[in-house]
Design a protein around this motif. Structure first.
Motif, PDB file in Angstrom:
ATOM      1  N   THR A   1       2.881   4.307  -5.282  1.00  0.00           N
ATOM      2  CA  THR A   1       2.510   4.148  -3.874  1.00  0.00           C
ATOM      3  C   THR A   1       1.657   2.897  -3.686  1.00  0.00           C
ATOM      4  O   THR A   1       1.780   2.196  -2.671  1.00  0.00           O
ATOM      5  CB  THR A   1       1.729   5.374  -3.358  1.00  0.00           C
ATOM      6  N   VAL A   2       0.806   2.604  -4.657  1.00  0.00           N
ATOM      7  CA  VAL A   2      -0.021   1.396  -4.588  1.00  0.00           C
ATOM      8  C   VAL A   2       0.824   0.165  -4.902  1.00  0.00           C
ATOM      9  O   VAL A   2       0.691  -0.881  -4.257  1.00  0.00           O
ATOM     10  CB  VAL A   2      -1.215   1.476  -5.551  1.00  0.00           C
ATOM     11  N   ALA A   3       1.705   0.285  -5.892  1.00  0.00           N
ATOM     12  CA  ALA A   3       2.569  -0.844  -6.254  1.00  0.00           C
ATOM     13  C   ALA A   3       3.403  -1.292  -5.054  1.00  0.00           C
ATOM     14  O   ALA A   3       3.546  -2.493  -4.793  1.00  0.00           O
ATOM     15  CB  ALA A   3       3.474  -0.457  -7.419  1.00  0.00           C
ATOM     16  N   ARG A   4       3.936  -0.325  -4.304  1.00  0.00           N
ATOM     17  CA  ARG A   4       4.732  -0.689  -3.125  1.00  0.00           C
ATOM     18  C   ARG A   4       3.875  -1.406  -2.087  1.00  0.00           C
ATOM     19  O   ARG A   4       4.331  -2.362  -1.437  1.00  0.00           O
ATOM     20  CB  ARG A   4       5.377   0.568  -2.526  1.00  0.00           C
ATOM     21  N   ALA A   5       2.635  -0.960  -1.914  1.00  0.00           N
ATOM     22  CA  ALA A   5       1.738  -1.617  -0.956  1.00  0.00           C
ATOM     23  C   ALA A   5       1.406  -3.039  -1.401  1.00  0.00           C
ATOM     24  O   ALA A   5       1.377  -3.968  -0.588  1.00  0.00           O
ATOM     25  CB  ALA A   5       0.461  -0.797  -0.798  1.00  0.00           C
ATOM     26  N   VAL A   6       1.158  -3.227  -2.687  1.00  0.00           N
ATOM     27  CA  VAL A   6       0.842  -4.557  -3.214  1.00  0.00           C
ATOM     28  C   VAL A   6       2.013  -5.508  -3.004  1.00  0.00           C
ATOM     29  O   VAL A   6       1.846  -6.648  -2.534  1.00  0.00           O
ATOM     30  CB  VAL A   6       0.477  -4.468  -4.708  1.00  0.00           C
ATOM     31  N   LEU A   7       3.214  -5.067  -3.332  1.00  0.00           N
ATOM     32  CA  LEU A   7       4.383  -5.935  -3.205  1.00  0.00           C
ATOM     33  C   LEU A   7       4.736  -6.185  -1.737  1.00  0.00           C
ATOM     34  O   LEU A   7       5.273  -7.242  -1.398  1.00  0.00           O
ATOM     35  CB  LEU A   7       5.564  -5.336  -3.970  1.00  0.00           C
ATOM     36  N   HIS A   8       4.440  -5.225  -0.879  1.00  0.00           N
ATOM     37  CA  HIS A   8       4.620  -5.470   0.555  1.00  0.00           C
ATOM     38  C   HIS A   8       3.675  -6.585   1.002  1.00  0.00           C
ATOM     39  O   HIS A   8       4.083  -7.492   1.752  1.00  0.00           O
ATOM     40  CB  HIS A   8       4.342  -4.196   1.347  1.00  0.00           C
ATOM     41  N   ALA A   9       2.436  -6.533   0.543  1.00  0.00           N
ATOM     42  CA  ALA A   9       1.461  -7.562   0.913  1.00  0.00           C
ATOM     43  C   ALA A   9       1.850  -8.924   0.357  1.00  0.00           C
ATOM     44  O   ALA A   9       1.525  -9.963   0.951  1.00  0.00           O
ATOM     45  CB  ALA A   9       0.073  -7.167   0.419  1.00  0.00           C
ATOM     46  N   ALA A  10       2.540  -8.952  -0.782  1.00  0.00           N
ATOM     47  CA  ALA A  10       2.976 -10.228  -1.362  1.00  0.00           C
ATOM     48  C   ALA A  10       3.974 -10.937  -0.460  1.00  0.00           C
ATOM     49  O   ALA A  10       4.050 -12.168  -0.451  1.00  0.00           O
ATOM     50  CB  ALA A  10       3.587  -9.996  -2.741  1.00  0.00           C
ATOM     51  N   GLU A  11       4.733 -10.169   0.316  1.00  0.00           N
ATOM     52  CA  GLU A  11       5.708 -10.752   1.236  1.00  0.00           C
ATOM     53  C   GLU A  11       5.231 -10.745   2.689  1.00  0.00           C
ATOM     54  O   GLU A  11       5.624 -11.602   3.479  1.00  0.00           O
ATOM     55  CB  GLU A  11       7.024  -9.979   1.158  1.00  0.00           C
ATOM     56  N   HIS A  12       4.411  -9.757   3.023  1.00  0.00           N
ATOM     57  CA  HIS A  12       3.929  -9.596   4.403  1.00  0.00           C
ATOM     58  C   HIS A  12       2.419  -9.349   4.359  1.00  0.00           C
ATOM     59  O   HIS A  12       1.971  -8.204   4.463  1.00  0.00           O
ATOM     60  CB  HIS A  12       4.631  -8.426   5.090  1.00  0.00           C
ATOM     61  N   PRO A  13       1.618 -10.385   4.190  1.00  0.00           N
ATOM     62  CA  PRO A  13       0.166 -10.201   4.010  1.00  0.00           C
ATOM     63  C   PRO A  13      -0.471  -9.448   5.163  1.00  0.00           C
ATOM     64  O   PRO A  13      -0.128  -9.643   6.333  1.00  0.00           O
ATOM     65  CB  PRO A  13      -0.357 -11.642   3.941  1.00  0.00           C
ATOM     66  N   ARG A  14      -1.368  -8.567   4.818  1.00  0.00           N
ATOM     67  CA  ARG A  14      -2.165  -7.820   5.780  1.00  0.00           C
ATOM     68  C   ARG A  14      -3.631  -8.011   5.431  1.00  0.00           C
ATOM     69  O   ARG A  14      -3.989  -8.313   4.296  1.00  0.00           O
ATOM     70  CB  ARG A  14      -1.822  -6.324   5.698  1.00  0.00           C
ATOM     71  N   ARG A  15      -4.507  -7.814   6.408  1.00  0.00           N
ATOM     72  CA  ARG A  15      -5.938  -7.940   6.141  1.00  0.00           C
ATOM     73  C   ARG A  15      -6.372  -6.927   5.086  1.00  0.00           C
ATOM     74  O   ARG A  15      -7.058  -7.267   4.124  1.00  0.00           O
ATOM     75  CB  ARG A  15      -6.740  -7.740   7.427  1.00  0.00           C
ATOM     76  N   ASP A  16      -5.994  -5.681   5.279  1.00  0.00           N
ATOM     77  CA  ASP A  16      -6.264  -4.650   4.267  1.00  0.00           C
ATOM     78  C   ASP A  16      -5.244  -3.537   4.415  1.00  0.00           C
ATOM     79  O   ASP A  16      -4.641  -3.354   5.473  1.00  0.00           O
ATOM     80  CB  ASP A  16      -7.688  -4.101   4.362  1.00  0.00           C
ATOM     81  N   ILE A  17      -5.043  -2.804   3.335  1.00  0.00           N
ATOM     82  CA  ILE A  17      -4.089  -1.699   3.302  1.00  0.00           C
ATOM     83  C   ILE A  17      -4.755  -0.525   2.595  1.00  0.00           C
ATOM     84  O   ILE A  17      -5.190  -0.654   1.443  1.00  0.00           O
ATOM     85  CB  ILE A  17      -2.806  -2.070   2.542  1.00  0.00           C
ATOM     86  N   THR A  18      -4.853   0.601   3.276  1.00  0.00           N
ATOM     87  CA  THR A  18      -5.351   1.822   2.649  1.00  0.00           C
ATOM     88  C   THR A  18      -4.156   2.636   2.165  1.00  0.00           C
ATOM     89  O   THR A  18      -3.217   2.884   2.931  1.00  0.00           O
ATOM     90  CB  THR A  18      -6.178   2.661   3.636  1.00  0.00           C
ATOM     91  N   VAL A  19      -4.169   3.032   0.920  1.00  0.00           N
ATOM     92  CA  VAL A  19      -3.065   3.799   0.344  1.00  0.00           C
ATOM     93  C   VAL A  19      -3.483   5.269   0.260  1.00  0.00           C
ATOM     94  O   VAL A  19      -4.386   5.619  -0.501  1.00  0.00           O
ATOM     95  CB  VAL A  19      -2.687   3.273  -1.051  1.00  0.00           C
ATOM     96  N   GLY A  20      -2.830   6.104   1.068  1.00  0.00           N
ATOM     97  CA  GLY A  20      -3.116   7.537   1.045  1.00  0.00           C
ATOM     98  C   GLY A  20      -3.963   7.974   2.224  1.00  0.00           C
ATOM     99  O   GLY A  20      -5.025   7.395   2.485  1.00  0.00           O
ATOM    100  N   PHE A  21      -3.488   8.986   2.932  1.00  0.00           N
ATOM    101  CA  PHE A  21      -4.200   9.465   4.111  1.00  0.00           C
ATOM    102  C   PHE A  21      -5.520  10.139   3.741  1.00  0.00           C
ATOM    103  O   PHE A  21      -6.480  10.101   4.512  1.00  0.00           O
ATOM    104  CB  PHE A  21      -3.319  10.458   4.886  1.00  0.00           C
ATOM    105  N   GLY A  22      -5.585  10.740   2.536  1.00  0.00           N
ATOM    106  CA  GLY A  22      -6.827  11.388   2.115  1.00  0.00           C
ATOM    107  C   GLY A  22      -7.986  10.413   2.102  1.00  0.00           C
ATOM    108  O   GLY A  22      -9.092  10.714   2.571  1.00  0.00           O
ATOM    109  N   GLY A  23      -7.737   9.205   1.587  1.00  0.00           N
ATOM    110  CA  GLY A  23      -8.783   8.190   1.575  1.00  0.00           C
ATOM    111  C   GLY A  23      -9.137   7.700   2.958  1.00  0.00           C
ATOM    112  O   GLY A  23     -10.305   7.428   3.250  1.00  0.00           O
TER     113      GLY A  23
END
Length: 367
Positions: free
Chosen positions: A220-242
């Motif tokens: 789930t984190v790997a997908r977020a990281v690779l998404h940011a590599a192509e579509h940068p975001r200011r920040d990405i929280t992985v997981g609704f619990g957090g």
């Protein structure tokens, strides 16, 4: 600060802490999607084996031993990437360690050592990455945590290091944007992730370190990281619990303190429900490599709907509209059925009345 960000299949990606956990999962996933990968970590054997595995499956990978606390070694990683691939397009500062225990029970030299990796490792990687990317454009991704927003007991020193990572990342981003340098900066903040994180941690608590639920898969984190590599975001929280912890801490800080102080929260992080073998202390030496997942028996969520919705808002919106239309259609059909039932009932009443009136007529006028 407009610049072209390459598709992942055309990128060279440097990943620190790539011998296990999130770093290893990200390297493997990036390679499967066509990126060339530079794996950096203290465990030379693990990253070299991971690189051979990637090349065996047709990918491009380079392994470079590196302790991110040492600036010269971090610069060697960048130089190796330039020699092998002509440079890099995305740099991921992922390396990290943790300490479990009350702050007053943790020796100060261990606190300093943790900051050498978690904070100064990010500083070293960011400085080297920006020095290169500032001339050609690219993406810098720093690994924070949901504990970058809300500290928790038992992991106070780790929380402090991740707060520092967030502050450093935010300030660096603003400075780069002010100077109009072509570097996009993203902070990724994972929730509890099923990696060897707790097995590699130094433990001063009275029990076995654990991660509070819900626990998510490293992919789930790997997908977020690779998404940011192509579509940068200011920040990405992985997981609704957090994200819930973040919201609660911001909206109700004192109430959240009280909740954190309860025994249940402590028991979620320290318990004795499973046995673990003796392992190297990841604070001072590299841990066991080539393992993406931890070894604790727990329920793991393979996907985060919340994170996917945040990363793909347009697709989520279309799905929501489609679901709403389907629900509206489904709700309309019973109404028509009810109308037919009501019509049938009225018809039955009218028929019964006609029959009774006819019967009365026959009785009154029968010859």
């Amino acid at each position: 600060m407009r610049f072209r960000i390459k598709p992942l299949s055309e990128q060279v990606i440097v990943i620190t802490g790539a011998s296990s956990g999130i770093g290893l999962a990200t390297a493997r996933m990036a390679a499967r999607r066509g990126a060339a990968v530079v794996l950096a970590a203290r465990n030379r054997d693990a990253i070299e084996q991971a690189a051979r595995e990637i090349r065996h499956h047709g990918g491009s990978a380079l392994a470079v031993r590196c302790d991110v606390a040492e600036e010269d070694q971090v610069r060697d990683v960048a130089e190796a990437a330039r020699n092998a691939f002509g440079g890099f397009d995305t740099w991921v500062n992922n390396a990290g360690v943790s300490i479990f225990g009350k702050i007053m029970d943790v020796p100060v030299d261990e606190m300093r050592k943790l900051f050498e990796t978690n904070f100064w490792g990010v500083v070293n990687g960011s400085m080297v990455a920006v020095d290169h990317l500032g001339r050609r454009g690219g993406v810098l991704i720093n690994m924070g945590s949901v504990l970058s927003e809300r500290a928790v007991p038992i992991q106070g020193v780790y929380s402090a290091s991740k707060f520092a990572v967030r502050a450093f990342t935010d300030a660096l981003r603003m400075e780069l944007e002010h100077d109009r340098l072509p570097v996009a900066v993203t902070l990724v903040k994972p929730s509890s992730i099923d990696t060897p994180f707790r097995e590699h941690a130094t433990n001063h608590a009275d029990g076995i370190p654990n991660l509070p639920p819900p626990v998510y898969a490293p992919e789930t984190v790997a997908r977020a990281v690779l998404h940011a590599a192509e579509h940068p975001r200011r920040d990405i929280t992985v997981g609704f619990g957090g994200k819930m912890i973040d919201w609660m801490g911001a909206a109700f800080p004192r109430m959240t303190d009280r909740l954190m102080e309860r025994r249940a929260v402590w028991d979620q992080q320290i318990n004795g429900n499973f046995e673990t073998a003796e392992r190297p202390d990841g604070l001072w030496e590299h841990g066991e490599g080539l393992r993406e997942r931890g070894d604790a028996p727990r329920m793991v969520m393979e996907h985060s709907v919340f994170t996917q919705a945040r990363l793909h808002p347009m697709m989520t919106g279309l799905l929501a509209v489609g679901a709403g239309a389907a629900a509206a259609f489904a709700l309309r059909r019973p109404d028509r059925g009810a109308d037919r039932i009501e019509e049938d009932r009225s018809r039955d009443v009218d028929t019964s009345w006609d029959k009774r009136r006819a019967a009365v007529g026959r009785t009154a006028y029968a010859p």
